[in-house]
Design an enzyme around this catalytic site. Sequence first.
Site, PDB file in Angstrom:
ATOM      1  N   ASN A 191      11.655   0.264   1.251  1.00  0.00           N
ATOM      2  CA  ASN A 191      10.591   1.095   1.970  1.00  0.00           C
ATOM      3  C   ASN A 191       9.936   0.841   3.114  1.00  0.00           C
ATOM      4  OD1 ASN A 191       7.906   3.457   0.598  1.00  0.00           O
ATOM      5  ND2 ASN A 191       6.805   1.088   0.983  1.00  0.00           N
ATOM      6  N   GLY A 225       8.647   1.036   6.653  1.00  0.00           N
ATOM      7  CA  GLY A 225       8.433   1.456   7.519  1.00  0.00           C
ATOM      8  C   GLY A 225       7.135   1.399   8.646  1.00  0.00           C
ATOM      9  N   LYS A 280      15.455   6.803  10.765  1.00  0.00           N
ATOM     10  CA  LYS A 280      15.386   7.652   9.560  1.00  0.00           C
ATOM     11  C   LYS A 280      16.502   8.493   9.061  1.00  0.00           C
ATOM     12  CE  LYS A 280      11.580   6.341   8.504  1.00  0.00           C
ATOM     13  NZ  LYS A 280      11.536   5.330   6.697  1.00  0.00           N
ATOM     14  N   TYR A 290      11.798   7.469  15.513  1.00  0.00           N
ATOM     15  CA  TYR A 290      11.379   7.205  13.616  1.00  0.00           C
ATOM     16  C   TYR A 290      12.549   8.312  13.372  1.00  0.00           C
ATOM     17  CZ  TYR A 290       9.185   7.868   9.576  1.00  0.00           C
ATOM     18  OH  TYR A 290       8.560   7.961   8.313  1.00  0.00           O
ATOM     19  N   ILE A 347       3.289   4.542  -0.088  1.00  0.00           N
ATOM     20  CA  ILE A 347       4.340   4.639  -1.097  1.00  0.00           C
ATOM     21  C   ILE A 347       4.842   3.322  -2.034  1.00  0.00           C
ATOM     22  CG2 ILE A 347       6.258   5.424  -1.293  1.00  0.00           C
ATOM     23  CD1 ILE A 347       5.486   7.499   1.439  1.00  0.00           C
ATOM     24  N   ARG A 383       1.108  -1.715  -0.068  1.00  0.00           N
ATOM     25  CA  ARG A 383       0.245   0.084  -0.353  1.00  0.00           C
ATOM     26  C   ARG A 383       0.597   0.933   0.262  1.00  0.00           C
ATOM     27  NH1 ARG A 383      -1.829   0.145   6.201  1.00  0.00           N
ATOM     28  NH2 ARG A 383      -0.770   1.601   7.272  1.00  0.00           N
ATOM     29  N   LEU A 420       9.668  10.889  24.686  1.00  0.00           N
ATOM     30  CA  LEU A 420      10.597   9.970  25.250  1.00  0.00           C
ATOM     31  C   LEU A 420      10.475   9.196  26.482  1.00  0.00           C
ATOM     32  CD1 LEU A 420      12.886   7.988  24.289  1.00  0.00           C
ATOM     33  CD2 LEU A 420      14.673  10.106  25.168  1.00  0.00           C
TER      34      LEU A 420
HETATM   35  N1  LIG Z   1       3.175   8.990   4.035  1.00  0.00           N
HETATM   36  C1  LIG Z   1       4.574   9.790   4.516  1.00  0.00           C
HETATM   37  O1  LIG Z   1       4.377  11.483   4.776  1.00  0.00           O
HETATM   38  C2  LIG Z   1       5.912  10.126   4.705  1.00  0.00           C
HETATM   39  C3  LIG Z   1       6.643  10.997   5.433  1.00  0.00           C
HETATM   40  C4  LIG Z   1       8.326  10.387   5.369  1.00  0.00           C
HETATM   41  C5  LIG Z   1       8.589   9.004   5.610  1.00  0.00           C
HETATM   42  N2  LIG Z   1       7.774   8.105   4.756  1.00  0.00           N
HETATM   43  C6  LIG Z   1       8.163   6.424   5.088  1.00  0.00           C
HETATM   44  O2  LIG Z   1       7.888   6.280   3.516  1.00  0.00           O
HETATM   45  C7  LIG Z   1       8.119   4.915   3.600  1.00  0.00           C
HETATM   46  C8  LIG Z   1       6.522   4.142   3.268  1.00  0.00           C
HETATM   47  O3  LIG Z   1       5.143   4.797   3.902  1.00  0.00           O
HETATM   48  P1  LIG Z   1       3.443   4.988   3.689  1.00  0.00           P
HETATM   49  O4  LIG Z   1       3.044   6.221   4.276  1.00  0.00           O
HETATM   50  O5  LIG Z   1       3.736   4.405   2.722  1.00  0.00           O
HETATM   51  O6  LIG Z   1       3.138   3.761   4.942  1.00  0.00           O
HETATM   52  P2  LIG Z   1       2.470   3.195   4.883  1.00  0.00           P
HETATM   53  O7  LIG Z   1       2.101   2.172   6.119  1.00  0.00           O
HETATM   54  O8  LIG Z   1       1.037   2.788   4.316  1.00  0.00           O
HETATM   55  O9  LIG Z   1       3.071   1.298   4.601  1.00  0.00           O
HETATM   56  C9  LIG Z   1       4.414   0.861   4.726  1.00  0.00           C
HETATM   57  C10 LIG Z   1       4.035  -0.722   4.419  1.00  0.00           C
HETATM   58  O10 LIG Z   1       5.563  -1.441   5.001  1.00  0.00           O
HETATM   59  C11 LIG Z   1       4.897  -2.266   5.170  1.00  0.00           C
HETATM   60  N3  LIG Z   1       5.958  -3.384   6.385  1.00  0.00           N
HETATM   61  C12 LIG Z   1       5.812  -2.439   7.941  1.00  0.00           C
HETATM   62  N4  LIG Z   1       6.076  -3.770   8.832  1.00  0.00           N
HETATM   63  C13 LIG Z   1       7.395  -4.300   7.297  1.00  0.00           C
HETATM   64  C14 LIG Z   1       7.777  -5.471   7.727  1.00  0.00           C
HETATM   65  N5  LIG Z   1       8.377  -5.379   8.989  1.00  0.00           N
HETATM   66  N6  LIG Z   1       8.461  -6.673   6.634  1.00  0.00           N
HETATM   67  C15 LIG Z   1       7.857  -5.715   5.690  1.00  0.00           C
HETATM   68  N7  LIG Z   1       7.078  -4.770   5.229  1.00  0.00           N
HETATM   69  C16 LIG Z   1       6.687  -3.839   6.888  1.00  0.00           C
HETATM   70  C17 LIG Z   1       3.249  -1.970   6.069  1.00  0.00           C
HETATM   71  O11 LIG Z   1       2.510  -3.195   6.021  1.00  0.00           O
HETATM   72  C18 LIG Z   1       2.749  -1.349   4.917  1.00  0.00           C
HETATM   73  O12 LIG Z   1       3.011  -1.755   4.037  1.00  0.00           O
HETATM   74  C19 LIG Z   1       8.177   4.922   4.922  1.00  0.00           C
HETATM   75  O13 LIG Z   1       9.174   4.195   5.290  1.00  0.00           O
HETATM   76  C20 LIG Z   1       7.754   5.717   6.079  1.00  0.00           C
HETATM   77  O14 LIG Z   1       8.368   5.894   7.021  1.00  0.00           O
HETATM   78  C21 LIG Z   1       6.190   8.464   4.790  1.00  0.00           C
END
Ligand SMILES: NC(=O)c1ccc[n+]([C@@H]2O[C@H](COP(=O)([O-])OP(=O)(O)OC[C@H]3O[C@@H](n4cnc5c(N)ncnc54)[C@H](O)[C@@H]3O)[C@@H](O)[C@H]2O)c1
Length: 464
Positions: free
Chosen positions: A305, A307, A373, A369, A238, A236, A314
């Site tokens: 990707n 996360g 990062k 987090y 990104i 799902r 804290l």
């Molecule tokens: N959405 C934002 O605004 C934003 C901003 C900065 C960084 N990010 C980073 O972008 C990335 C994607 O974010 P997103 O918003 O699409 O998040 P999301 O929660 O929609 O999707 C994350 C996906 O990672 C998968 N996942 C989690 N743990 C896992 C594991 N142990 N093994 C395999 N898959 C796993 C989840 O099941 C999920 O499908 C992440 O690393 C997040 O930290 C997002």
Amino acid sequence: MADRYLRWTHTGPGRFLTRRLGLPRPEVLHRWTAERPTLEGGPLLHLTATATEGCGRKELREALDGCGLPVVHGRTDVAHGRTDGEGRVAAVLVDATALGTVAELSGVHASLHPLLRRLAPCGRVVLLGARPAPDDHHQAAAQQALEGFVRSLGKELGRGRTANLVRLAPPARVDSAASTLRFLLSPRSAFVSGQVIEVTAEGHAPGTADGGTTENGDGSGSGEGRRLALVTGAARGIGEQIAGRLAREGAHVLCLDVEQAADDLTRVADRLGGTALPLDITAGDAGARIVEALPDGRLDVLVHNAGITRDRRLVNMPADRWAGVLDVNLASVLRTTDHLLAAGALRGSRVVATASIAGIAGNVGQTNYAASKAGVIGFVRALAPRARAEHATTVNAVAPGFIETKMTAAVPFVIREAGRRMNSLSQGGQPLDVAETVAWLAEPASHAVNGQTVRVCGQSLLGA
Ligand SMILES: NC(=O)c1ccc[n+]([C@@H]2O[C@H](COP(=O)([O-])OP(=O)(O)OC[C@H]3O[C@@H](n4cnc5c(N)ncnc54)[C@H](O)[C@@H]3O)[C@@H](O)[C@H]2O)c1
């Protein structure tokens, strides 16, 4: 998630009230679609900021091939602060690579000052500079000045327009920057602004003498057969968009996500003609299981990707919330990459990891987090030179800002609204914006971009 405010500002009453009250009026950004693949509103204007020729027209013309825009080579009259021509321009590329003194900075002003009113909405300003020289403080001062200039200009431009700086590190020539210029001078970089991207001379794509330039400018059609990509967290958000974007250019995508997301994962993989790989990336044998899933034992593109967030100050954060985030977002990235490098699965490959502007600016409730990062940024910077020298592989990161996903939909309303508007484009990014940036870094032709962290944040004020 829908940005209702953005839509409202483009209605009659919304336009009236935003003007009256001085509220931000975000532009509907022009993003890449098959119907609208290039910037619009006029040609790409190429100017040279210095009296001496910078990169040379022939090299630049070749580098700009594939932007899909007619290129006009204009003249800047530095003495009188004038730039030739009239009418709208879609983008301006100012070659400032030969800039060596503070006095010559007036050429940058003379090039752009008369032009900005002619720049179309969602237009681009790209400055081409040189790496500040450690042994020439005059050149270093002038070239470093470009960074402050571009970051300020990005904040001034408005109407979806962006400004970025590409630096050539000697002995890099402009052809090393071709894929980067094509990306920045296209709708694919809609949410990338205020960035400084360094391009180096080393590195070639495997099997090509020139670094594997692509045929149609969007990274597709390298003519080297189907590329194999692995995207973690692809069920799902990104990750799904990254997988889709890589598939769009013909890659076969291994879509990895946790077992609990298997239904969504299979749906995504099936839609893209890829392969679902249900696997927890923190599992001890994750690296080995990935290698088993590679038909030829190697990967062209690896995108870290997956996360998670487990926010709490804290003072209230139990050890398991700390450890879980560090393990998924950082430790697993290192473990998997190390395993794949040791197995010889990454040769001439592109590794792209996902950081966050939280890792640059920090955030209340996100010590875990932000630490994870920031760690990603450190990992990329340190591994990149060795990965290139020993495996001909590049390692870069994207640092998304506020992106409209389920993760940010869970943020309380007031904080979410603040996060959306606190950037130069006054809106949140789309998952596709991150995916486009990943796809550029993953191109064979991006062999000269290494060890960089590129923010996809609309020039967020956080950590700027
Ligand atoms: N959405 C934002 O605004 C934003 C901003 C900065 C960084 N990010 C980073 O972008 C990335 C994607 O974010 P997103 O918003 O699409 O998040 P999301 O929660 O929609 O999707 C994350 C996906 O990672 C998968 N996942 C989690 N743990 C896992 C594991 N142990 N093994 C395999 N898959 C796993 C989840 O099941 C999920 O499908 C992440 O690393 C997040 O930290 C997002």
